[in-house]
Design a protein around this motif. Structure first.
Motif, PDB file in Angstrom:
ATOM      1  N   UNK A 196      62.918  26.628   8.871  1.00 26.79           N
ATOM      2  CA  UNK A 196      62.214  27.047   7.643  1.00 26.79           C
ATOM      3  C   UNK A 196      60.786  27.465   7.946  1.00 26.79           C
ATOM      4  N   UNK A 197      60.140  26.719   8.856  1.00 20.46           N
ATOM      5  CA  UNK A 197      58.756  27.037   9.201  1.00 20.46           C
ATOM      6  C   UNK A 197      58.653  28.331  10.012  1.00 20.46           C
ATOM      7  N   UNK A 198      59.629  28.576  10.885  1.00 21.61           N
ATOM      8  CA  UNK A 198      59.588  29.762  11.742  1.00 21.61           C
ATOM      9  C   UNK A 198      60.082  31.020  11.025  1.00 21.61           C
ATOM     10  N   UNK A 199      61.063  30.853  10.134  1.00 15.77           N
ATOM     11  CA  UNK A 199      61.672  32.013   9.465  1.00 15.77           C
ATOM     12  C   UNK A 199      61.713  31.790   7.946  1.00 15.77           C
ATOM     13  N   UNK A 200      60.552  31.696   7.296  1.00 13.80           N
ATOM     14  CA  UNK A 200      60.536  31.407   5.851  1.00 13.80           C
ATOM     15  C   UNK A 200      61.226  32.490   5.019  1.00 13.80           C
ATOM     16  N   UNK A 201      61.064  33.750   5.391  1.00 13.12           N
ATOM     17  CA  UNK A 201      61.669  34.839   4.609  1.00 13.12           C
ATOM     18  C   UNK A 201      63.191  34.754   4.648  1.00 13.12           C
ATOM     19  N   UNK A 202      63.772  34.569   5.852  1.00 11.50           N
ATOM     20  CA  UNK A 202      65.221  34.480   5.971  1.00 11.50           C
ATOM     21  C   UNK A 202      65.762  33.256   5.244  1.00 11.50           C
ATOM     22  N   UNK A 203      65.017  32.132   5.327  1.00 16.77           N
ATOM     23  CA  UNK A 203      65.456  30.909   4.656  1.00 16.77           C
ATOM     24  C   UNK A 203      65.477  31.095   3.148  1.00 16.77           C
ATOM     25  N   UNK A 204      64.399  31.667   2.586  1.00 11.07           N
ATOM     26  CA  UNK A 204      64.325  31.868   1.138  1.00 11.07           C
ATOM     27  C   UNK A 204      65.395  32.850   0.664  1.00 11.07           C
ATOM     28  N   UNK A 205      65.684  33.879   1.478  1.00 12.96           N
ATOM     29  CA  UNK A 205      66.711  34.852   1.112  1.00 12.96           C
ATOM     30  C   UNK A 205      68.091  34.195   1.077  1.00 12.96           C
ATOM     31  N   UNK A 206      68.366  33.323   2.058  1.00  9.31           N
ATOM     32  CA  UNK A 206      69.664  32.630   2.092  1.00  9.31           C
ATOM     33  C   UNK A 206      69.831  31.714   0.884  1.00  9.31           C
ATOM     34  N   UNK A 207      68.744  30.998   0.528  1.00 11.71           N
ATOM     35  CA  UNK A 207      68.803  30.114  -0.643  1.00 11.71           C
ATOM     36  C   UNK A 207      69.011  30.926  -1.917  1.00 11.71           C
ATOM     37  N   UNK A 208      68.363  32.074  -2.010  1.00 12.86           N
ATOM     38  CA  UNK A 208      68.525  32.931  -3.186  1.00 12.86           C
ATOM     39  C   UNK A 208      69.964  33.422  -3.305  1.00 12.86           C
ATOM     40  N   UNK A 209      70.591  33.769  -2.178  1.00 16.76           N
ATOM     41  CA  UNK A 209      71.984  34.220  -2.206  1.00 16.76           C
ATOM     42  C   UNK A 209      72.916  33.116  -2.668  1.00 16.76           C
ATOM     43  N   UNK A 210      72.643  31.882  -2.255  1.00 21.11           N
ATOM     44  CA  UNK A 210      73.479  30.760  -2.693  1.00 21.11           C
ATOM     45  C   UNK A 210      73.354  30.551  -4.199  1.00 21.11           C
ATOM     46  N   UNK A 211      72.119  30.648  -4.724  1.00 20.80           N
ATOM     47  CA  UNK A 211      71.926  30.463  -6.168  1.00 20.80           C
ATOM     48  C   UNK A 211      72.607  31.579  -6.952  1.00 20.80           C
ATOM     49  N   UNK A 212      72.514  32.810  -6.454  1.00 20.22           N
ATOM     50  CA  UNK A 212      73.165  33.935  -7.128  1.00 20.22           C
ATOM     51  C   UNK A 212      74.682  33.766  -7.150  1.00 20.22           C
ATOM     52  N   UNK A 213      75.231  33.256  -6.047  1.00 19.18           N
ATOM     53  CA  UNK A 213      76.681  33.041  -5.995  1.00 19.18           C
ATOM     54  C   UNK A 213      77.114  32.008  -7.027  1.00 19.18           C
ATOM     55  N   UNK A 214      76.304  30.957  -7.185  1.00 23.00           N
ATOM     56  CA  UNK A 214      76.623  29.938  -8.193  1.00 23.00           C
ATOM     57  C   UNK A 214      76.528  30.512  -9.599  1.00 23.00           C
TER      58      UNK A 214
END
Length: 315
Positions: free
Chosen positions: A222-240
């Protein structure tokens, strides 16, 4: 020149030293088949607890009493009344498959696979497990590995003995068709404790250590790749959101075990899971007891399967 041995009319392809052993496939009962095993590459040395469990799975080949519900899966007895043990060829395959599954297990959740730093999880397929166990079908290639029939027999016996549960999963493609994904396999804690190599407290400490290691790795990601982490979390929320509240409910409910298609086999699996849990409890609470003493106690509550089944039907 020595006359070649015959198997029927065909020449016997395996060394003659195994002739007359009852194992004409080249299997040597005294030796086992651990040369087949392909150790997965890992960074550094294996944790002591993991190494102990793998050694326990291997020891089962020589000491089937370690896992009586697997070694005596059919519940039959010899003329002297002792449980009838499975054949050494079958036990060798079971030992190899169980060792490979243990190597691939993520112990904080007991799922068979590899956790990813980005929060995902890679479930290991049976083809990958068979490759490590050294039980691929003839003609398999690295690009298209195929488990052998011997692997599938061992895998089914382990599942029937209560070693793990299986949940099939798939993904829906853009055209509406379904594509199979590696099944979710969840290892049974009691089955591992029954090996007698790791106690309950030590096992729980190892699980906490695995959880903390995974937590650190994901925090670092999360600290090294904040953009990729936030994008993955957003995709999970959208799927739900797209699938509605039912998807959230199913996610919280967890993975459902895949029952055996044969109702009689499923009942036998229930018996084995209960008996294994009781066996592990006695082993954990009585570290000085021999396996003969433990088996005697287990048989009081869980007699051979046929007797247990008659008891269930009467009640």
């Amino acid at each position: 020149m020595q006359t070649p041995l015959k198997w029927g009319r065909a020449q016997y392809e395996h060394p003659g030293k195994f002739w007359g052993t009852g194992n004409r496939c080249g299997h040597d009962p005294a030796k086992g088949e651990f040369e087949r095993y392909c150790q997965p590459q890992k960074k550094g040395r294996l944790p002591a607890t993991l190494q102990a469990l793998v050694e326990g799975a291997r020891e089962y080949y020589k000491r089937p009493a370690l896992l009586p519900m697997l070694a005596n899966l059919n519940g039959k007895s010899n003329a002297d009344g002792n449980p009838r043990c499975n054949r050494s060829e079958a036990r060798a395959a079971e030992s190899l498959v169980l060792s490979a599954i243990i190597q691939f297990t993520e112990f904080s959740s007991l799922r068979v696979g590899t956790p990813l730093d980005d929060g995902g999880f890679k479930h290991r397929s049976c083809a990958e497990i068979a490759r490590v166990a050294g039980l691929l079908a003839p003609g398999s290639t690295p690009e298209n590995p195929e488990p052998s029939q011997r692997f599938w027999r061992a895998f089914r016996r382990l599942k029937l003995a209560g070693a793990f549960t299986v949940h099939l999963q798939y993904e829906v493609k853009a055209d509406g068709s379904k594509r199979a994904r590696p099944a979710v396999k969840l290892l049974n804690q009691d089955f591992l404790l029954a090996l007698g190599r790791v106690g309950f407290q030590k096992f729980k400490e190892f699980q906490r250590w695995c959880y903390n290691q995974l937590k650190k790795a994901r925090r670092k990601y999360r600290e090294q790749f904040p953009t990729q982490h936030d994008a993955a979390e957003a995709r999970r929320r959208l799927a739900l959101e797209a699938n509605g509240p039912k998807a959230l409910y199913k996610q919280r409910r967890g993975k459902k075990d895949l029952p055996d298609a044969n109702s009689e086999k499923e009942l036998q699996r229930r018996y084995n899971r209960e008996a294994t849990a009781y066996f592990a409890e006695i082993v954990t609470n009585n570290p000085g007891a021999s396996y003969a003493e433990v088996n005697k106690l287990v048989r009081i509550k869980y007699p051979p399967y046929d007797e247990w089944l008659d008891r269930q039907r009467r009640h």
